[in-house]
Every structure is written in structure tokens, then in C-alpha cells.
Write a protein that holds these residues in place. Structure first.
Motif, PDB file in Angstrom:
ATOM      1  N   SER A 128       0.833  -1.202   0.000  1.00 56.38           N
ATOM      2  CA  SER A 128       0.000   0.000   0.000  1.00 56.38           C
ATOM      3  C   SER A 128       0.870   1.256   0.000  1.00 56.38           C
ATOM      4  O   SER A 128       2.007   1.241   0.482  1.00 56.38           O
ATOM      5  N   TYR A 129       0.324   2.327  -0.519  1.00 61.72           N
ATOM      6  CA  TYR A 129       1.011   3.618  -0.469  1.00 61.72           C
ATOM      7  C   TYR A 129       1.169   4.076   0.979  1.00 61.72           C
ATOM      8  O   TYR A 129       2.106   4.806   1.306  1.00 61.72           O
ATOM      9  N   GLN A 130       0.245   3.693   1.829  1.00 57.50           N
ATOM     10  CA  GLN A 130       0.287   4.124   3.230  1.00 57.50           C
ATOM     11  C   GLN A 130       1.490   3.525   3.958  1.00 57.50           C
ATOM     12  O   GLN A 130       2.030   4.134   4.878  1.00 57.50           O
ATOM     13  N   TRP A 131       1.894   2.317   3.550  1.00 58.99           N
ATOM     14  CA  TRP A 131       3.042   1.699   4.218  1.00 58.99           C
ATOM     15  C   TRP A 131       4.357   2.074   3.557  1.00 58.99           C
ATOM     16  O   TRP A 131       5.344   2.376   4.238  1.00 58.99           O
ATOM     17  N   PHE A 132       4.414   2.067   2.237  1.00 55.73           N
ATOM     18  CA  PHE A 132       5.683   2.233   1.538  1.00 55.73           C
ATOM     19  C   PHE A 132       6.308   3.594   1.855  1.00 55.73           C
ATOM     20  O   PHE A 132       5.652   4.626   1.825  1.00 55.73           O
ATOM     21  N   ASN A 133       7.600   3.561   2.157  1.00 55.56           N
ATOM     22  CA  ASN A 133       8.324   4.783   2.488  1.00 55.56           C
ATOM     23  C   ASN A 133       9.761   4.622   1.998  1.00 55.56           C
ATOM     24  O   ASN A 133      10.506   3.786   2.510  1.00 55.56           O
ATOM     25  N   TYR A 134      10.150   5.435   1.004  1.00 52.84           N
ATOM     26  CA  TYR A 134      11.488   5.332   0.438  1.00 52.84           C
ATOM     27  C   TYR A 134      12.576   5.452   1.503  1.00 52.84           C
ATOM     28  O   TYR A 134      13.600   4.777   1.450  1.00 52.84           O
ATOM     29  N   GLU A 135      12.355   6.331   2.461  1.00 57.22           N
ATOM     30  CA  GLU A 135      13.399   6.631   3.435  1.00 57.22           C
ATOM     31  C   GLU A 135      13.544   5.554   4.503  1.00 57.22           C
ATOM     32  O   GLU A 135      14.498   5.577   5.274  1.00 57.22           O
ATOM     33  N   LYS A 136      12.586   4.603   4.565  1.00 57.53           N
ATOM     34  CA  LYS A 136      12.622   3.618   5.638  1.00 57.53           C
ATOM     35  C   LYS A 136      12.697   2.172   5.155  1.00 57.53           C
ATOM     36  O   LYS A 136      12.476   1.251   5.940  1.00 57.53           O
ATOM     37  N   ILE A 137      13.013   1.971   3.885  1.00 57.77           N
ATOM     38  CA  ILE A 137      13.094   0.613   3.368  1.00 57.77           C
ATOM     39  C   ILE A 137      14.094  -0.194   4.181  1.00 57.77           C
ATOM     40  O   ILE A 137      15.182   0.286   4.515  1.00 57.77           O
ATOM     41  N   PHE A 138      13.738  -1.418   4.495  1.00 59.40           N
ATOM     42  CA  PHE A 138      14.495  -2.322   5.358  1.00 59.40           C
ATOM     43  C   PHE A 138      14.591  -1.800   6.791  1.00 59.40           C
ATOM     44  O   PHE A 138      15.404  -2.283   7.577  1.00 59.40           O
ATOM     45  N   GLY A 139      13.757  -0.821   7.116  1.00 60.50           N
ATOM     46  CA  GLY A 139      13.765  -0.293   8.475  1.00 60.50           C
ATOM     47  C   GLY A 139      14.913   0.647   8.749  1.00 60.50           C
ATOM     48  O   GLY A 139      15.239   0.916   9.916  1.00 60.50           O
ATOM     49  N   TYR A 140      15.521   1.189   7.703  1.00 57.45           N
ATOM     50  CA  TYR A 140      16.668   2.081   7.894  1.00 57.45           C
ATOM     51  C   TYR A 140      16.213   3.401   8.505  1.00 57.45           C
ATOM     52  O   TYR A 140      15.322   4.066   7.991  1.00 57.45           O
ATOM     53  N   ASP A 141      16.816   3.753   9.614  1.00 65.10           N
ATOM     54  CA  ASP A 141      16.547   5.014  10.298  1.00 65.10           C
ATOM     55  C   ASP A 141      17.756   5.914  10.079  1.00 65.10           C
ATOM     56  O   ASP A 141      18.758   5.820  10.783  1.00 65.10           O
ATOM     57  N   TRP A 142      17.688   6.768   9.044  1.00 65.63           N
ATOM     58  CA  TRP A 142      18.848   7.575   8.681  1.00 65.63           C
ATOM     59  C   TRP A 142      19.168   8.633   9.715  1.00 65.63           C
ATOM     60  O   TRP A 142      20.305   9.110   9.803  1.00 65.63           O
ATOM     61  N   GLN A 143      18.189   9.005  10.530  1.00 68.17           N
ATOM     62  CA  GLN A 143      18.450  10.015  11.545  1.00 68.17           C
ATOM     63  C   GLN A 143      19.300   9.470  12.685  1.00 68.17           C
ATOM     64  O   GLN A 143      19.964  10.228  13.387  1.00 68.17           O
ATOM     65  N   HIS A 144      19.257   8.132  12.879  1.00 68.80           N
ATOM     66  CA  HIS A 144      20.032   7.525  13.965  1.00 68.80           C
ATOM     67  C   HIS A 144      20.974   6.448  13.449  1.00 68.80           C
ATOM     68  O   HIS A 144      21.619   5.769  14.256  1.00 68.80           O
TER      69      HIS A 144
END
Length: 617
Positions: free
Chosen positions: A414-430
Motif C-alpha cells: 500500500s502507499y500508506q506503508w511504503f516509504n522510500y526513506e525507511k526501506i528495510f527499516g533504515y533510520d537515517w536520523q540515527h
């Protein structure tokens, strides 16, 4: 379910590794004693006390397992090593050939920086089936320009200097023009006697097939300058400026070759697709399809300009059409400055566009057909909002009354789940991986669907429907594959990665199950690994008979609890039975590798002669 992982994050990412690894990686031309162990992205200390306020040990173990699945492997195996069968044996008539697997090998460097696995340096693995039950294993990094810059040649030490499209480094980089790096880590292609590793945003890298040594970047499609007209003066002006910025100033190729390609077995053709790089930021998309014969001679080239901003990863073909399931995106203006300043990943300049409740499916004419009058620029709108990740197959059927049915099998979310910045659970801020993102809302996660489109004699759409691939399987799934001899043709069986749901803290990802769909009678059968073991993309190896089901499934099993990898061969017919495993081969422990992406099976009649191996030597 997410709360335990969030509570764990502070503890686990400030603790020392469970099994401390050397901080300096070294390269070895072959397996030797004293080879350094893999580095985990993050693991808790064995001595860390668990207070009553912390999650239970099962949650901690699940978190550790997820990190180890993406452990970096600095060691290469240039000299092929024999794999030992720990269960079963290869049958005498098993096809000779090589299973190539591409994916990230270096995700965490020697200085504390962690990148999204999508930005990890490409690590090509080769499993060579040379006859007599023998399988030889080798692995090498793709020597991209970025890899050469970020790996010290003498010591083998890695220091990430460029963040990648989806990542930021531990210390934010200073603003500059080196915004992207080609890591050649997504797919692998063996065609026309040549070997390539592909990545979505740049030229493929060619490698020497036997030694896996990198030859260098190559433009397979021999792109010519220029773009199609028809977007309007203002849009063409914007496209020219954007193209000059991305290509001329930043060095990004004017056309990006998609990492997913197709093989039309019936015509013995390789089908590839490229997009103009500036289209990622404009309300239009240029698709160019190429068809090559077995000698890499260009047989045909077709271009299509679509008035929609789409960013696709995979696609399909039939006898008559190229098929694009459109993932709608838009320019995220608010993300431009942070990305250009090095304060956010470059991917944050693009966001999803969920404004339409439907999914555009473009049926682009593959060959000239004067009976089809339908305007290909107008998509078929599927009655669901789907983000397509991978396509298993597509084919068309004539009903004898002038109507055509097109059937598509794909993995969508779903569009609601998909997030380019968080694929594989990557948290770029931390700079960490959080498995809770990949184990969120079950209904929104990747799952398999079948799409039916009916066209009249003139090619106009009569209706379109979307349904689950089976009424008996509702679990998350991805990486659908079929017997490749049926690509673009009707297929009865499909195989994919899925989950048993037995791990309450990792219920949906990573996958631990191969699921087999029988579309004729809607029967679903499965093969599942053991506890704390996960699997990668399945690959079908045909026995070369007329029966679609007659073949093998090969899959990598990641035995996280043992920190080992196994190559598992399943009998495709016996999936669902207790004796489905044909053979399980162990990769030497010091060469265990992180989660791979996509592979390729190259079947050969006399691989031993080509490679110079001597059985029994």
C-alpha cells in the motif's frame, strides 16, 4: 508489537557487539585461517543486564537476528571453494550451470557509518554446479568507482565517503556535488557471453565471468543524447535544465537502466528498459525498451512518453505488450534543500503521490498491430491503489470472440506503508535498522495479487479486477518467480518468499517460507526453514522437460542462530512434502554473507571445460 523494538534501540546501538569483530577489515584472495568474522550492523553486549523494564529475551534475540541478517562481509573468495553437503546430495542429472547472486556486502564501515542496505556495495556470489555433485563457491566485490574510493587497497579498510541515495553517514557530509554512488548491488545478468551487475541509478558494471573480476562500467543500451518531444515548451525547458544539472554537473547518466530486465525465452531475446534520469523530478516519464538477440545485437527499440510521474522498479511483457504498473510519485519541494545540504538522503526529494485511488497500468504496444486502435497513453486504471515492487509474470489469452485477457501476477503493497526513506527499516536520523517498520500493518505490507484485464477486439479495456493470488494465502510475500521458460506465456505455478508468522517479533519479515501457488486448482503448498533462519529470493531451475513443474528451487538460507549461510536445493514438485530438500550445502562460516537481492541462473552443458575445473583433482 513495535514498542519493544523502539525500547531496544537505545540499548542495542550503544552496546558492544555480542561477538566483537575486528574494526579493520582485510581482504583475502582465498580462504585462510584467521579470516576476520563478519561485522554486524548492531548487536547487544552479552553482558548487558536485562532489567524488568526491558523487553523479554525473545524480543532482544529477534532484534539481534535482524541486524545479523545485514552483517557486512569484508572477505572475498577469489579462488573457488568446494561446498560441503550437510544434508542430501545432488542427483546425477542435476543441470550444470552457475547461480549468481547479487546484493549488498558492505553495509557498515570500519568507522561507525551505517547505510541503508540499498546503498551497500555490491557483492557478487557465484555457485558453480560443475557435475559429480560438486558445487564451487566464490565471491567478490564489484569494483565500482565508489568501492575503489571507499576501500583502502592495502588494508581492506572501508570508510564510507558518499552517503548513497537512501542514506546519510554517521557524520553528515559537507555539501557538495558527489551526491550519488553507483554500488551495482541489485541484479545480475549473464547474456551474450558477458556478465553484468546492475543498479537502478547508473550504468551496469561488467565483470569477467570466471574470475568475477570487475572490467568496468558499460552502457549496454548505447544511449543516444536527446529526448522525445511532446511535453510542451515549458516542460521541455524544465527537462533540459534538470537534465543538465543531473548529468552535466553531477555526472549522473542521462538515461538510467532499470535493474530489472526480462528474457523472452520463446524468441531468445533480452528485454531491457531505461528511463530519462530527469523524469524522477518531472510530471512525465520517458520509457525506452530495447530487445537484444543472443549476441547483443539490437533487434528493436521503442520509446514511449507518458504524461505521469512514475518511479518503477519492475515491469512485465507479453507477446503484444510491454506492461508498466505505475507507481505514482511527485517532487517533494521541501526535501530539496535538506538533501542538497547533506541533512537528509537524496531520496527525500521524491515522495509518493497517493492522490488517485487507482493504479495506472500502461499497455504499451510491443509490435506494430493495425487492429489495436486503443490510445496507449491512456492507462487502464486498476480499482485499487497499489505500489508494485516485483512482477512474477504477465501473459495474454484470446477467447476466440475477438477479446483478449491479460493476466498479471505481482507483489504489491500500500502507499500508506511504503516509504522510500525507511526501506528495510533504515533510520537515517540515527543510523540504524529498525525491524518494526518491516513488521507493521499486515494488510499494507507486500503481498501477492493477480490482475485481470479484458480488452475488446480494438484493444479498449472492458474491465479490470484485482484479487489475492490465492484465497488460501493472505500472508505477506514478495519475490515471485516462475519457470523462466513460461515468461510472457501462460503459467500454472508460481513461487515466492513468504512468512510462517511463527516469530511474534518478526512475524512478516524477514521471510522464512517458500510458498508455491497452483493457479489451476488454487492449492497452496509451502516449505519452511527452522527457527531463527531466514531465506532470500527463490530461483527456479528447469530440468528442460515439457512439464512446467519439473525443476528445482534454489534459495539461500540464512541460519542467523549459527551465523552461517546454506544453499538449499528443493524439488519443485515436492514442496509441501517432508522430503522437499534435495541437498543443503554449507558456505564456509568465515564467508557467510548478508541478505542478497536478486540472482540469475545460467545453465551450461559443459561448465567444467569452460572453467578449467577437473573433477576428482
Amino acid at each position: 508489537m513495535q514498542a519493544p523494538f523502539f525500547q531496544l534501540s537505545g540499548l542495542l546501538f550503544t552496546s558492544r557487539p555480542l561477538n566483537p569483530y575486528p574494526t579493520t577489515s582485510k581482504l583475502y584472495s582465498s580462504a585462510t585461517a584467521g579470516t576476520p568474522r563478519r561485522r554486524c550492523v548492531a548487536c547487544p553486549s552479552a553482558t548487558t543486564p536485562i532489567s524488568p523494564s526491558l523487553p523479554d529475551s525473545a524480543a532482544i534475540t529477534a532484534f539481534e537476528d535482524y541486524q545479523r541478517l545485514f552483517s557486512s562481509q569484508p572477505t572475498e573468495s577469489v579462488d573457488p571453494l568446494p561446498l560441503v553437503a550437510i544434508e542430501g546430495s545432488l542427483p546425477a542429472d542435476f543441470p550444470l550451470g552457475t547461480y549468481y547472486l547479487n546484493g549488498p556486502g558492505m553495509i557498515s564501515d570500519d568507522h561507525g557509518s551505517i547505510v541503508n542496505p540499498l546503498d551497500g556495495h555490491g557483492y557478487l556470489r557465484a555457485f558453480r554446479f560443475i557435475g559429480g555433485g560438486a558445487v564451487m563457491y566464490s565471491a567478490r566485490y564489484v569494483e565500482t568507482d565508489a568501492a575503489k574510493e571507499e576501500r583502502e587497497a592495502k588494508t581492506g579498510e572501508w570508510r564510507f565517503r558518499q552517503p548513497g541515495l537512501f542514506s546519510l553517514l554517521k557524520s553528515h557530509r559537507a555539501p557538495g556535488l558527489k551526491l550519488l554512488k553507483n554500488v551495482a548491488n541489485t541484479t545480475v545478468l549473464r547474456w551474450g557471453g558477458r556478465l553484468f551487475c546492475l543498479w537502478e541509478g547508473g550504468h551496469p558494471y561488467e565483470l569477467e565471468p570466471t574470475s568475477l573480476a570487475t572490467i568496468g562500467p558499460t552502457d549496454i543500451i548505447k544511449t543516444v543524447d536527446g529526448r522525445q518531444s511532446g511535453g510542451g515548451e515549458v516542460l521541455n525547458l524544465a527537462a533540459g535544465i534538470t537534465k543538465s544539472l543531473l548529468h552535466g554537473l553531477l555526472g549522473i547518466p542521462p538515461k538510467r537502466t532499470l535493474s530489472h530486465y526480462k528474457v523472452d525465452v520463446q524468441r531468445n531475446r533480452l528485454l531491457m528498459l531505461s528511463c530519462n534520469v530527469e523524469d524522477m523530478f518531472l510530471p512525465q516519464t520517458n520509457f525506452t525498451f530495447y530487445e537484444f538477440d543472443n549476441y547483443f545485437e539490437l533487434m528493436q527499440k521503442k520509446e514511449f512518453l507518458i504524461s505521469d510521474q512514475l518511479l518503477i522498479h519492475d515491469w512485465a511483457f507479453t507477446d503484444s505488450y510491454y506492461i508498466i504498473m505505475g507507481n505514482r510519485t511527485k517532487l517533494n519541494v521541501s526535501g530539496i534543500f535538506p538533501a542538497m545540504s547533506g541533512l537528509a538522503p537524496m531520496i527525500s526529494t521524491i515522495s509518493l503521490n497517493p492522490n488517485q485511488p487507482t493504479t495506472p497500468i500502461y499497455l504499451l504496444p510491443r509490435f506494430y498491430n493495425d487492429t489495436i486502435q486503443r490510445d496507449w497513453r491512456i492507462p487502464v486504471e486498476a480499482p485499487s491503489q497499489l505500489w508494485t515492487s516485483h512482477v512474477g509474470n504477465a501473459y495474454e489469452e484470446e477467447d476466440g470472440n475477438g477479446k483478449t485477457k491479460i493476466k498479471i501476477q505481482a507483489s504489491v503493497c500500500s502507499y500508506q506503508w511504503f516509504n522510500y526513506e525507511k526501506i528495510f527499516g533504515y533510520d537515517w536520523q540515527h543510523s540504524k535498522l529498525d525491524p518494526s517498520f518491516m513488521n507493521a500493518d499486515k494488510q499494507a505490507l507486500p503481498h501477492l495479487v493477480k490482475i485481470l484485464i479484458e480488452l475488446d477486439a480494438r484493444g479498449s479495456c472492458l474491465f479490470c479486477s484485482v484479487a489475492d493470488s490465492s484465497i488460501h494465502w493472505k500472508k505477506s510475500a514478495d519475490f515471485p518467480v516462475i519457470n523462466p521458460t513460461n515468461s510472457g506465456k501462460s503459467n500454472r505455478f508460481m513461487y515466492a518468499n513468504s512468512t510462517s508468522g511463527s516469530n511474534k517479533f518478526l512475524p512478516y519479515f524477514p521471510f522464512d517460507t517458500v510458498v508455491k501457488f497452483d493457479s489451476y486448482n488454487d492449492i497452496v503448498k509451502t516449505w519452511c526453514t527452522e527457527n531463527r533462519r531466514f531465506i532470500g529470493e527463490p530461483m527456479f531451475i528447469s530440468k528442460g522437460t515439457k512439464y512446467e513443474e519439473d525443476g528445482y528451487i534454489i534459495v539461500i538460507e540464512y541460519a542467523i542462530s549459527k551465523q552461517k549461510c546454506y544453499l538449499v536445493v528443493l524439488d519443485a514438485k515436492r514442496i509441501g512434502d517432508d522430503d522437499a530438500i534435495v541437498v543443503k550445502l554449507e558456505v564456509p562460516e568465515h564467508l557467510s554473507f548478508p541478505f542478497g537481492f536478486h540472482g540469475f541462473w545460467e545453465q551450461m552443458e559443459d561448465l567444467t571445460a569452460q572453467l578449467g575445473f577437473k573433477l576428482g583433482a
